[in-house]
Design a protein around this motif. Structure first.
Motif, PDB file in Angstrom:
ATOM      1  N   LEU A  80      -6.379  94.343 -58.330  1.00 28.99           N
ATOM      2  CA  LEU A  80      -5.746  94.677 -57.059  1.00 28.99           C
ATOM      3  C   LEU A  80      -5.458  93.449 -56.212  1.00 28.99           C
ATOM      4  O   LEU A  80      -4.489  93.402 -55.454  1.00 28.99           O
ATOM      5  CB  LEU A  80      -6.620  95.665 -56.275  1.00 28.99           C
ATOM      6  N   ALA A  81      -6.310  92.430 -56.355  1.00 29.24           N
ATOM      7  CA  ALA A  81      -6.125  91.201 -55.574  1.00 29.24           C
ATOM      8  C   ALA A  81      -5.062  90.302 -56.173  1.00 29.24           C
ATOM      9  O   ALA A  81      -4.529  89.421 -55.473  1.00 29.24           O
ATOM     10  CB  ALA A  81      -7.446  90.447 -55.478  1.00 29.24           C
ATOM     11  N   ASN A  82      -4.725  90.502 -57.462  1.00 31.32           N
ATOM     12  CA  ASN A  82      -3.842  89.526 -58.134  1.00 31.32           C
ATOM     13  C   ASN A  82      -2.574  90.104 -58.722  1.00 31.32           C
ATOM     14  O   ASN A  82      -1.692  89.346 -59.130  1.00 31.32           O
ATOM     15  CB  ASN A  82      -4.631  88.807 -59.224  1.00 31.32           C
ATOM     16  N   LEU A  83      -2.448  91.428 -58.781  1.00 28.26           N
ATOM     17  CA  LEU A  83      -1.232  92.026 -59.319  1.00 28.26           C
ATOM     18  C   LEU A  83      -0.164  92.254 -58.262  1.00 28.26           C
ATOM     19  O   LEU A  83       0.956  92.684 -58.593  1.00 28.26           O
ATOM     20  CB  LEU A  83      -1.555  93.362 -59.998  1.00 28.26           C
ATOM     21  N   PHE A  84      -0.500  92.009 -56.995  1.00 27.38           N
ATOM     22  CA  PHE A  84       0.453  92.218 -55.908  1.00 27.38           C
ATOM     23  C   PHE A  84       0.675  90.916 -55.153  1.00 27.38           C
ATOM     24  O   PHE A  84      -0.226  90.074 -55.066  1.00 27.38           O
ATOM     25  CB  PHE A  84      -0.081  93.276 -54.933  1.00 27.38           C
ATOM     26  N   VAL A  85       1.879  90.769 -54.579  1.00 21.73           N
ATOM     27  CA  VAL A  85       2.114  89.592 -53.745  1.00 21.73           C
ATOM     28  C   VAL A  85       1.466  89.819 -52.397  1.00 21.73           C
ATOM     29  O   VAL A  85       1.297  90.949 -51.964  1.00 21.73           O
ATOM     30  CB  VAL A  85       3.644  89.327 -53.562  1.00 21.73           C
TER      31      VAL A  85
END
Length: 403
Positions: free
Chosen positions: A398-403
């Motif tokens: 969740l912390a790394n798949l979204f900008v």
């Protein structure tokens, strides 16, 4: 410099190419504010929760009642809608898996362009987005509320629909595995609790020609009370007693120590000892009884009753017996003495001299039962560790798949 139009982790397109950079759109360019009150009040009333999202109240035993007149003003929620709740700033915007109606105090959001709604279900719960929600808030009574205007001022990512699908499908798989893992743990707990119940009801037995018939014994016949204090503050670890965690370091359990500065008058608790704390809880109105399974010597408040069973295995069985709220209530309720100020009290002598319990007095049988149950408990611990790994993996994604 980091490119804000690309997340840290990315999928490839089906043909192996990179997906294009992500667009950014304001909230009102993706979602519109829906206020549809066209219903016959025959739809389920939804509770808007951080734990379950939007869910029919009767599925979670939600007790707040409403009048027929007030329900007339409720808004229709379609499956796949999002709801800005009064606590969105704490836990993100909620998603509805159900059609129903909700209070007009809530803001209903529905996409106005083609999107993967599950992608936004996850994105609107990320810590990054919740941080945006906290930057500007409108006070409302004792809480805070996100308005549609403020929601509209926050930029949302808009990757290609194909990449949205990839991300949502992957996170959905992780969530499904987490739910499966939780069920594995719940099933193991049911097996263990059911085994303990059947043992004490004599519905199952460990067979051995040397095992004797179980005997009815009072606690004071199979254990002795520990009155030993803590001279010179020799032992500094203060224990709390939790209904779920058992005997546990107080700071680990409560976040800080609540003990007195001077603890020489506190009682020592050795590994294997049982502790009866008289502090009531909702399930255990007369207190709880737990074994010290920490392998450490610590201290507890002098208000507690500390007693040592004849064997560790016997203490283990007593701990499991008193894990049941029903068993604990049935044992303690007849012993309650009502004080002058209407307070409930059970002194230590009375506690240890309560009703007789049916117990295995053969040490080999005690050990066999203990080893069997502890194997199930060990399996539960391993499965909980695996669950924690899955949950940490989800947080990372969740912390790394979204900008």
């Amino acid at each position: 410099m980091k490119n804000l139009n690309f997340p840290n982790l990315r999928f490839k397109a089906n043909n192996g190419d990179d997906f294009p950079k992500w667009d950014m759109k304001f909230g009102n360019e993706i979602f519109q504010n829906i206020s549809d009150k066209n219903h016959n009040s025959d739809l389920p009333i939804l509770a808007i929760t951080q734990e379950y999202g939007a869910i029919p109240r009767d599925l979670i035993d939600y007790k707040i009642s409403v009048t027929d007149k007030s329900v007339d003003s409720y808004k229709v929620v379609q499956k796949g809608d999002f709801i800005i709740s009064l606590r969105s700033f704490q836990g993100g915007i909620e998603y509805s898996e159900y059609q129903g109606i909700c209070s007009p105090a809530y803001i209903i959001l529905r996409p106005i362009i083609t999107v993967d709604r599950i992608f936004y279900k996850y994105y609107l719960k990320t810590s990054k987005y919740i941080t945006h929600l906290n930057r500007k808030l409108e006070g409302i009574r004792d809480g805070k509320m996100i308005s549609y205007k403020y929601f509209s001022d926050i930029s949302l990512p808009l990757p290609s629909i194909a990449e949205q699908n990839k991300i949502s499908s992957f996170l959905f798989l992780i969530d499904s595995r987490i739910q499966t893992q939780k069920k594995i743990i719940d099933d193991l707990i049911v097996v263990k609790n059911s085994t303990v119940k059947k043992l004490f009801e004599e519905k199952i037995k460990f067979k051995n020609v040397n095992f004797s018939i179980w005997e009815k014994k009072k606690l004071n016949e199979i254990s002795k009370e520990h009155l030993q204090k803590n001279p010179n503050n020799l032992y500094t670890e203060v224990f709390s007693v939790s209904k779920h965690k058992g005997v546990i370091n107080q700071i680990e359990h409560l976040g800080r120590s609540f003990s007195a500065k001077e603890i020489t008058h506190y009682k020592l608790v050795y590994p294997g000892d049982l502790v009866y704390t008289k502090s009531p809880t909702s399930e255990f109105p007369f207190g709880i009884i737990k074994q010290n399974r920490t392998d450490r010597i610590g201290v507890v408040s002098p208000l507690y009753c500390v007693f040592q069973p004849q064997t560790f295995a016997l203490g283990y069985l007593l701990h499991e017996y008193f894990n049941s709220a029903v068993n604990t209530f049935n044992y303690l309720n007849p012993l309650v003495q009502k004080g002058a100020k209407n307070t409930m009290n059970i002194n230590n002598d009375t506690f240890l001299n309560g009703a007789k319990l049916l117990l295995p007095m053969n040490e080999d049988e005690q050990n066999k039962i203990y080893k069997f149950l502890s194997l199930i408990e060990y399996k539960i611990t391993l499965e909980k560790e695996l669950l924690a790994q899955f949950e940490n993996q989800k947080k990372y994604l969740l912390a790394n798949l979204f900008v």
